[in-house]
Design a protein around this motif. Structure first.
Motif, PDB file in Angstrom:
ATOM      1  N   UNK A   1       9.509  22.293   7.748  1.00 26.65           N
ATOM      2  CA  UNK A   1       9.796  22.260   6.328  1.00 26.65           C
ATOM      3  C   UNK A   1      11.034  21.461   5.990  1.00 26.65           C
ATOM      4  N   UNK A   2      11.999  21.391   6.935  1.00 27.04           N
ATOM      5  CA  UNK A   2      13.257  20.676   6.686  1.00 27.04           C
ATOM      6  C   UNK A   2      13.260  19.271   7.273  1.00 27.04           C
ATOM      7  N   UNK A   3      12.137  18.828   7.797  1.00 23.40           N
ATOM      8  CA  UNK A   3      12.063  17.543   8.497  1.00 23.40           C
ATOM      9  C   UNK A   3      12.261  16.377   7.533  1.00 23.40           C
ATOM     10  N   UNK A   4      13.208  15.450   7.826  1.00 21.89           N
ATOM     11  CA  UNK A   4      13.360  14.258   6.977  1.00 21.89           C
ATOM     12  C   UNK A   4      12.121  13.369   7.060  1.00 21.89           C
ATOM     13  N   UNK A   5      11.821  12.656   5.989  1.00 22.67           N
ATOM     14  CA  UNK A   5      10.641  11.791   5.958  1.00 22.67           C
ATOM     15  C   UNK A   5      10.631  10.786   7.095  1.00 22.67           C
ATOM     16  N   UNK A   6      11.798  10.211   7.409  1.00 20.81           N
ATOM     17  CA  UNK A   6      11.835   9.149   8.421  1.00 20.81           C
ATOM     18  C   UNK A   6      11.540   9.651   9.831  1.00 20.81           C
ATOM     19  N   UNK A   7      11.532  10.972  10.031  1.00 26.18           N
ATOM     20  CA  UNK A   7      11.249  11.516  11.350  1.00 26.18           C
ATOM     21  C   UNK A   7       9.791  11.939  11.513  1.00 26.18           C
ATOM     22  N   UNK A   8       8.998  11.802  10.460  1.00 25.48           N
ATOM     23  CA  UNK A   8       7.573  12.150  10.543  1.00 25.48           C
ATOM     24  C   UNK A   8       6.813  10.927  11.048  1.00 25.48           C
ATOM     25  N   UNK A   9       6.021  11.117  12.084  1.00 26.28           N
ATOM     26  CA  UNK A   9       5.311   9.984  12.681  1.00 26.28           C
ATOM     27  C   UNK A   9       4.048  10.502  13.351  1.00 26.28           C
TER      28      UNK A   9
ATOM     29  N   UNK B   1       0.775  14.178   3.235  1.00 23.49           N
ATOM     30  CA  UNK B   1       1.175  13.663   1.918  1.00 23.49           C
ATOM     31  C   UNK B   1       2.506  12.921   2.001  1.00 23.49           C
ATOM     32  N   UNK B   2       3.442  13.462   2.771  1.00 27.24           N
ATOM     33  CA  UNK B   2       4.748  12.824   2.883  1.00 27.24           C
ATOM     34  C   UNK B   2       4.654  11.500   3.642  1.00 27.24           C
ATOM     35  N   UNK B   3       3.803  11.450   4.652  1.00 32.15           N
ATOM     36  CA  UNK B   3       3.607  10.189   5.371  1.00 32.15           C
ATOM     37  C   UNK B   3       3.013   9.124   4.461  1.00 32.15           C
ATOM     38  N   UNK B   4       1.984   9.476   3.711  1.00 26.68           N
ATOM     39  CA  UNK B   4       1.342   8.510   2.816  1.00 26.68           C
ATOM     40  C   UNK B   4       2.336   7.960   1.807  1.00 26.68           C
ATOM     41  N   UNK B   5       3.200   8.837   1.284  1.00 28.20           N
ATOM     42  CA  UNK B   5       4.170   8.403   0.278  1.00 28.20           C
ATOM     43  C   UNK B   5       5.278   7.574   0.911  1.00 28.20           C
ATOM     44  N   UNK B   6       5.807   8.029   2.060  1.00 31.03           N
ATOM     45  CA  UNK B   6       6.920   7.328   2.699  1.00 31.03           C
ATOM     46  C   UNK B   6       6.491   5.945   3.177  1.00 31.03           C
ATOM     47  N   UNK B   7       5.273   5.826   3.698  1.00 37.41           N
ATOM     48  CA  UNK B   7       4.773   4.540   4.168  1.00 37.41           C
ATOM     49  C   UNK B   7       4.109   3.741   3.051  1.00 37.41           C
ATOM     50  N   UNK B   8       4.048   4.321   1.857  1.00 36.71           N
ATOM     51  CA  UNK B   8       3.494   3.641   0.683  1.00 36.71           C
ATOM     52  C   UNK B   8       2.091   3.100   0.946  1.00 36.71           C
ATOM     53  N   UNK B   9       1.265   3.938   1.530  1.00 40.79           N
ATOM     54  CA  UNK B   9      -0.121   3.527   1.747  1.00 40.79           C
ATOM     55  C   UNK B   9      -0.794   3.310   0.395  1.00 40.79           C
ATOM     56  N   UNK B  10      -1.649   2.298   0.278  1.00 39.88           N
ATOM     57  CA  UNK B  10      -2.274   1.980  -1.018  1.00 39.88           C
ATOM     58  C   UNK B  10      -3.026   3.168  -1.609  1.00 39.88           C
ATOM     59  N   UNK B  11      -3.019   3.250  -2.936  1.00 38.17           N
ATOM     60  CA  UNK B  11      -3.685   4.339  -3.632  1.00 38.17           C
ATOM     61  C   UNK B  11      -5.164   4.393  -3.261  1.00 38.17           C
ATOM     62  N   UNK B  12      -5.795   3.220  -3.159  1.00 38.12           N
ATOM     63  CA  UNK B  12      -7.217   3.194  -2.823  1.00 38.12           C
ATOM     64  C   UNK B  12      -7.501   3.823  -1.474  1.00 38.12           C
ATOM     65  N   UNK B  13      -6.628   3.579  -0.496  1.00 31.17           N
ATOM     66  CA  UNK B  13      -6.817   4.166   0.826  1.00 31.17           C
ATOM     67  C   UNK B  13      -6.566   5.671   0.785  1.00 31.17           C
ATOM     68  N   UNK B  14      -5.562   6.082   0.009  1.00 33.90           N
ATOM     69  CA  UNK B  14      -5.295   7.520  -0.120  1.00 33.90           C
ATOM     70  C   UNK B  14      -6.494   8.237  -0.757  1.00 33.90           C
ATOM     71  N   UNK B  15      -7.118   7.578  -1.733  1.00 33.87           N
ATOM     72  CA  UNK B  15      -8.274   8.191  -2.394  1.00 33.87           C
ATOM     73  C   UNK B  15      -9.434   8.361  -1.418  1.00 33.87           C
TER      74      UNK B  15
END
Length: 373
Positions: free
Chosen positions: A139-147, A314-328
């Motif tokens: 829960x406290x994991x920074x975005x940059x450490x998620x992989x 969700x945090x990975x998709x947002x941090x890596x800015x994956x395209x909306x179309x791919x997220x959908x």
């Protein structure tokens, strides 16, 4: 020990950081994208190694090296450059640069270069042990450490120093079916440095075309340098392999459905491989946790998967800015958005429903929506 990196490409900067940390795990690495910020960072706290790109949007990396040399004649300097002419080298000769890294560089050569320049660690790097709960840690994991972890077969191939691949072709097909590679290359290809047209990149072939094979290979090799780059514990590896098998089954099914509908299957391939990215991210964190010597039972891993897979995805998709179309497309595996009429998400949902043995009425409804009934 501190290392200062000046590089405006965040993906290359992260790669250089991983190279440094693979050689000196105890190093503190500071990455800057602007010349002025890098000079300020040096003035606040000098480093034992400085790596700078030559050409940057706000000036030349030589300005940083000049600032360093005005205060320290002994610190090791490394210049990253696409220049190879004699005049350019002579131009910076007074700076006493210790090594030049030519773009596009090869990771094994950079490893050899920095290994000889990096001072030894002050002491063995031991992560601070603690008794915090693994769920609290997630829960406290920074975005940059998620992989995401690499497939073990690909990891072993990349870490085989006797036969380090110099082309994508030498990696065979392993990298094309690896979720970590898929996510990293697509994310990089959508960054402003590689996406000059503004058109979203949603497939691996398009990502490689934008990045170039040399940069793509470097980013893939960098993945193998991370801590817990693959799942080593038997229970975690088994869970990861089961997830990957489900993703490959889904990929195979959406491929058949797309061809039946005469649609391009490549975006669906990417979505299928990334469908379980949240679960894979949890498993990698579990491996890191255990590598620190902290206890974690299989029951706790299962609880973490249930509680945090969706959030980390969700945090990975947002941090890596994956395209909306791919997220959908990824989201369609779990349910269609209200009012959706696009066939690609319908096919993703249909394939998932078929493989999950969903209610036959839902499958028949989805087949009608897709024009396959």
């Amino acid at each position: 020990m501190r290392v200062l990196i000046l590089e405006d490409d965040p993906w290359i900067a992260d790669l250089l950081k991983q190279i440094v940390l693979s050689l000196r795990p105890g190093a503190r690495v500071d990455c800057q994208v602007r010349v002025a910020d890098a000079i300020s960072a040096w003035q606040r706290e000098p480093a034992q190694l400085v790596i700078a790109d030559w050409n940057l949007p706000d000036g030349s990396g030589t300005l940083l090296l000049q600032a360093v040399r005005s205060q320290d004649r002994d610190v090791a300097l490394v210049m990253i450059t696409a220049r190879a002419d004699r005049n350019s080298v002579l131009e910076v000769r007074p700076l006493g640069i210790n090594a030049f890294i030519s773009k596009p560089f090869q990771v094994p050569k950079v490893l050899d270069c920095l290994r000889s320049l990096l001072p030894e660690d002050d002491g063995p790097h031991v992560a601070a042990a603690n008794d915090e709960d693994f769920l609290h840690h997630l829960g406290a994991l920074p975005d940059e450490e998620i992989d995401l972890p690499l497939r073990d077969e690909l990891f072993q191939q990349l870490r085989d120093t006797t036969a380090a691949p110099s082309t994508l072709e030498q990696l065979g097909e392993h990298w094309q079916q690896d979720p970590a590679v898929q996510a990293r290359l697509i994310a990089a290809a959508n960054s402003s440095l590689y996406n000059s047209t503004g058109q979203p990149c949603v497939s691996l072939p398009d990502a490689v075309r934008r990045l170039g094979s040399a940069t793509a290979l470097n980013l893939i090799q960098g993945l193998a340098l991370r801590p817990a780059a693959s799942l080593q514990d038997a229970d975690l590896r088994t869970l990861g392999q089961n997830l990957l098998q489900a993703q490959l089954y889904l990929q195979h099914r959406v491929d058949a459905l797309a061809k039946a509908c005469q649609l391009d299957p490549t975006p669906l391939h990417s979505a299928a491989l990334l469908q379980r990215m949240g679960e894979l991210a949890v498993l990698q964190q579990a491996q890191i946790w255990r590598n620190r010597g902290l206890p974690l039972s299989e029951e706790q891993v299962q609880q973490a998967l249930r509680q945090y897979s969706g959030e980390l995805a969700s945090r990975l998709k947002a941090d890596w800015r994956l395209p909306i179309g791919l997220r959908e497309l990824i989201g369609a595996c779990y349910g269609l958005a209200p009012g959706n009429t696009r066939r690609e998400p319908i096919l993703m949902r249909l394939a998932s429903a078929e493989l999950q043995s969903a209610d036959s009425q839902e499958v028949q409804r989805l087949r009608r929506l897709a024009g396959l009934s």
